[in-house]
Write a protein that holds these residues in place. Structure first.
Motif, mmCIF file in Angstrom:
data_model
loop_
_atom_site.group_PDB
_atom_site.id
_atom_site.type_symbol
_atom_site.label_atom_id
_atom_site.label_comp_id
_atom_site.label_asym_id
_atom_site.label_seq_id
_atom_site.Cartn_x
_atom_site.Cartn_y
_atom_site.Cartn_z
ATOM 1 N N GLY A 1 8.870 24.121 6.664
ATOM 2 C CA GLY A 1 9.989 23.694 5.828
ATOM 3 C C GLY A 1 9.534 23.068 4.536
ATOM 4 O O GLY A 1 8.407 23.286 4.067
ATOM 5 N N VAL A 2 10.423 22.267 3.963
ATOM 6 C CA VAL A 2 10.181 21.603 2.682
ATOM 7 C C VAL A 2 10.376 20.096 2.857
ATOM 8 O O VAL A 2 11.334 19.663 3.499
ATOM 9 N N VAL A 3 9.466 19.313 2.300
ATOM 10 C CA VAL A 3 9.582 17.854 2.349
ATOM 11 C C VAL A 3 10.681 17.415 1.379
ATOM 12 O O VAL A 3 10.650 17.739 0.187
ATOM 13 N N THR A 4 11.661 16.678 1.905
ATOM 14 C CA THR A 4 12.764 16.207 1.055
ATOM 15 C C THR A 4 12.761 14.699 0.846
ATOM 16 O O THR A 4 13.446 14.195 -0.049
ATOM 17 N N GLU A 5 12.007 13.976 1.670
ATOM 18 C CA GLU A 5 11.982 12.511 1.559
ATOM 19 C C GLU A 5 10.648 12.011 2.091
ATOM 20 O O GLU A 5 10.091 12.574 3.044
ATOM 21 N N THR A 6 10.116 10.958 1.490
ATOM 22 C CA THR A 6 8.834 10.406 1.929
ATOM 23 C C THR A 6 8.988 8.937 2.292
ATOM 24 O O THR A 6 9.774 8.200 1.684
ATOM 25 N N GLY A 7 8.202 8.501 3.285
ATOM 26 C CA GLY A 7 8.205 7.114 3.703
ATOM 27 C C GLY A 7 7.484 6.219 2.707
ATOM 28 O O GLY A 7 6.801 6.688 1.780
ATOM 29 N N ALA A 8 7.595 4.917 2.929
ATOM 30 C CA ALA A 8 7.081 3.935 1.972
ATOM 31 C C ALA A 8 5.569 4.042 1.764
ATOM 32 O O ALA A 8 5.067 3.752 0.677
ATOM 33 N N LYS A 9 4.818 4.466 2.804
ATOM 34 C CA LYS A 9 3.365 4.546 2.700
ATOM 35 C C LYS A 9 2.870 5.969 2.439
ATOM 36 O O LYS A 9 1.672 6.226 2.540
ATOM 37 N N VAL A 10 3.789 6.866 2.114
ATOM 38 C CA VAL A 10 3.431 8.268 1.888
ATOM 39 C C VAL A 10 3.549 8.586 0.400
ATOM 40 O O VAL A 10 4.515 8.178 -0.249
ATOM 41 N N SER A 11 2.582 9.304 -0.121
ATOM 42 C CA SER A 11 2.617 9.681 -1.528
ATOM 43 C C SER A 11 3.880 10.480 -1.848
ATOM 44 O O SER A 11 4.228 11.434 -1.147
ATOM 45 N N GLY A 12 4.531 10.094 -2.900
ATOM 46 C CA GLY A 12 5.717 10.821 -3.340
ATOM 47 C C GLY A 12 5.416 12.231 -3.809
ATOM 48 O O GLY A 12 6.342 13.037 -3.998
ATOM 49 N N ASP A 13 4.119 12.557 -3.965
ATOM 50 C CA ASP A 13 3.742 13.909 -4.375
ATOM 51 C C ASP A 13 4.126 14.956 -3.320
ATOM 52 O O ASP A 13 4.203 16.147 -3.636
ATOM 53 N N TRP A 14 4.328 14.499 -2.080
ATOM 54 C CA TRP A 14 4.714 15.449 -1.033
ATOM 55 C C TRP A 14 6.135 15.974 -1.239
ATOM 56 O O TRP A 14 6.476 17.061 -0.769
ATOM 57 N N LYS A 15 6.956 15.220 -1.918
ATOM 58 C CA LYS A 15 8.362 15.600 -2.037
ATOM 59 C C LYS A 15 8.489 16.945 -2.760
ATOM 60 O O LYS A 15 7.933 17.154 -3.829
ATOM 61 N N GLY A 16 9.254 17.843 -2.140
ATOM 62 C CA GLY A 16 9.480 19.166 -2.700
ATOM 63 C C GLY A 16 8.454 20.198 -2.299
ATOM 64 O O GLY A 16 8.593 21.378 -2.645
ATOM 65 N N LYS A 17 7.413 19.788 -1.555
ATOM 66 C CA LYS A 17 6.359 20.737 -1.212
ATOM 67 C C LYS A 17 6.686 21.492 0.077
ATOM 68 O O LYS A 17 7.233 20.930 1.024
ATOM 69 N N PRO A 18 6.314 22.782 0.125
ATOM 70 C CA PRO A 18 6.483 23.569 1.351
ATOM 71 C C PRO A 18 5.356 23.241 2.320
ATOM 72 O O PRO A 18 4.192 23.137 1.906
ATOM 73 N N VAL A 19 5.668 23.112 3.593
ATOM 74 C CA VAL A 19 4.661 22.647 4.550
ATOM 75 C C VAL A 19 4.740 23.386 5.879
ATOM 76 O O VAL A 19 5.799 23.827 6.314
ATOM 77 N N GLY A 20 3.585 23.512 6.493
ATOM 78 C CA GLY A 20 3.475 23.805 7.910
ATOM 79 C C GLY A 20 3.253 22.485 8.628
ATOM 80 O O GLY A 20 2.848 21.487 8.011
ATOM 81 N N VAL A 21 3.500 22.462 9.932
ATOM 82 C CA VAL A 21 3.465 21.200 10.673
ATOM 83 C C VAL A 21 2.662 21.355 11.960
ATOM 84 O O VAL A 21 2.991 22.190 12.815
ATOM 85 N N PHE A 22 1.608 20.553 12.097
ATOM 86 C CA PHE A 22 0.865 20.435 13.353
ATOM 87 C C PHE A 22 1.686 19.549 14.282
ATOM 88 O O PHE A 22 1.939 18.384 13.965
ATOM 89 N N PRO A 23 2.140 20.078 15.431
ATOM 90 C CA PRO A 23 3.113 19.315 16.221
ATOM 91 C C PRO A 23 2.529 18.189 17.071
ATOM 92 O O PRO A 23 3.260 17.279 17.477
ATOM 93 N N LEU A 24 1.229 18.228 17.350
ATOM 94 C CA LEU A 24 0.628 17.202 18.205
ATOM 95 C C LEU A 24 0.331 15.958 17.382
ATOM 96 O O LEU A 24 -0.277 16.041 16.315
ATOM 97 N N ILE A 25 0.777 14.807 17.875
ATOM 98 C CA ILE A 25 0.581 13.534 17.184
ATOM 99 C C ILE A 25 -0.435 12.714 17.974
ATOM 100 O O ILE A 25 -0.113 12.125 19.008
ATOM 101 N N PRO A 26 -1.706 12.688 17.548
ATOM 102 C CA PRO A 26 -2.746 11.999 18.321
ATOM 103 C C PRO A 26 -2.620 10.485 18.232
ATOM 104 O O PRO A 26 -2.108 9.946 17.242
ATOM 105 N N CYS A 27 -3.123 9.821 19.279
ATOM 106 C CA CYS A 27 -3.054 8.355 19.298
ATOM 107 C C CYS A 27 -4.068 7.739 18.344
ATOM 108 O O CYS A 27 -3.889 6.628 17.852
ATOM 109 N N GLY A 28 -5.180 8.457 18.101
ATOM 110 C CA GLY A 28 -6.212 7.962 17.201
ATOM 111 C C GLY A 28 -7.163 6.958 17.820
ATOM 112 O O GLY A 28 -8.113 6.533 17.163
ATOM 113 N N GLN A 29 -6.931 6.589 19.092
ATOM 114 C CA GLN A 29 -7.722 5.533 19.713
ATOM 115 C C GLN A 29 -8.619 6.014 20.850
ATOM 116 O O GLN A 29 -9.674 5.441 21.089
#
Length: 362
Positions: free
Chosen positions: A62-90
């Motif tokens: 899809g397309v990024v339409t809104e970004t969170g406070a800690k996310v670069s606004g450069d993402w807005k309007g960009k077409p994206v693929g999405v990796f669905p797995l969200i790792p814990c990182g720990q």
């Protein structure tokens, strides 16, 4: 927004729900295309999800339409693929960047709301920007393509090896596609449906490279094609006792087997099959999910590079294109096998199969 919500086993409805509220590290993605995965069928009709209610669907773009406070606004309007797995990182696998083996992961479409909706909240770390030459439908197939590539990269092989792929669902067919792209010439494909044969021919294999497992002389012809030795490399993409035993039986001495298919039921290892693994010194490995590390060499970037340079054409495997409202029809086709299908794709928000103008919001 409209979304398909799984309330319980068999209770799957198209509803009006609130748009997601994104966190500070997330973006809002307007979904353009979403594919139905074979794993979605038991999730809806047999096992349920990890929580209910839940918006399922993990193959989407899809397309990024809104970004969170800690996310670069450069993402807005960009077409994206999405990796669905969200790792814990720990956990230990995460510390080794083996995120696909995370021990405490989230997952869009099975543990968190996913892509069968007009909008979905996605961690910014899970985004992959799309080049202009990649369509939304192709990008919605990034996940199964990366799974196929991950399996392929689990085994070593050369262009002269005989490589067998047993099970010609979406992953098996994509695996054949990527094996060809990698330069493997002697590919033997084992399926059990006429439309799978036609798909194999469409990928550039010959009729002699397709083996119909419904035919009593299939194994005789398969072994003849290997000079009686068996395949050097064997991908088992079904997940049944019989096909695993067949893989062991039909793999050459010192050969390699990769188990790709999710198991249909409990898997048992009989004595004869075990002996065959020992005596032929076979390497048997499993594969799970795909690697997404944001490094150029991970599975997702490998696939994206192939797409961008038009080395692969996965859109030819899309058998059905449906609207969001028609999604239930697609689930019925896959559950009841009322029609031949490979990949059933849902198109949303003015997406069409030739849409390459993703950089502008519409």
């Amino acid at each position: 927004m409209k979304a398909w919500v799984l309330h319980d086993i068999g209770d799957f409805r198209l509803e009006d729900v609130a748009e997601p509220v994104i966190g500070e590290d997330e973006v809002l993605v307007q979904v353009k295309a979403a594919g139905i995965c074979g794993s979605d069928i038991p999730r809806v009709f047999q096992t349920g999800a990890h929580r209910h209610p839940l918006v399922i669907g993990h193959e989407f773009s899809g397309v990024v339409t809104e970004t969170g406070a800690k996310v670069s606004g450069d993402w807005k309007g960009k077409p994206v693929g999405v990796f669905p797995l969200i790792p814990c990182g720990q956990c230990l696998p995460c510390q080794r960047k083996l995120y696909e083996m995370c021990r405490n992961y989230g997952y869009l479409g099975s543990r968190r709301d996913g892509g069968f909706a007009e909008y979905v909240a996605v961690p910014a770390a899970n985004l992959l920007e799309l080049p202009k030459t990649v369509t939304f439908e192709e990008a919605a197939m990034l996940e199964p393509m990366a799974v196929a590539v991950h399996a392929m990269r689990r085994l070593s092989f050369s262009g002269t090896d005989t490589v067998a792929v047993c099970g010609l669902g979406t992953i098996g067919l994509l695996l054949v596609m990527f094996l060809k792209e990698a330069g493997v010439e002697n590919i033997l494909a084992i399926g059990n449906k006429e439309f799978q044969k036609q798909a194999i021919l469409g990928l550039g294999l010959s009729q002699e490279q397709f083996f119909d497992s419904r035919k009593p002389d299939m194994r005789e012809k398969f072994l003849a094609a290997t000079g009686g030795a068996g395949a050097d490399v064997y991908f088992e993409c079904v997940g049944k006792n019989a096909t695993f035993a067949q893989a062991v039986e039909d793999t050459a001495a010192a050969g390699r087997i990769c188990l790709v298919g999710n198991p249909y039921s409990d898997m048992a290892l009989d004595k004869q099959t075990y002996w065959k693994i020992l005596r032929n010194q076979l390497t048997v490995t499993g594969t799970w999910n795909s690697s997404f590390t944001q490094d150029p060499g991970d599975d997702w970037h490998y696939v994206l590079k192939c797409l961008a340079h038009e080395k692969i054409t996965p859109s030819g495997l899309i058998s059905h294109r449906l609207s969001l409202e028609e999604l239930g029809k697609g689930f019925g086709i896959m559950r009841d096998k009322t029609e031949d299908y490979i990949k059933i794709m849902v198109r949303l928000n003015s997406c069409n199969s030739s849409d390459r103008s993703a950089h502008s919001l519409r």
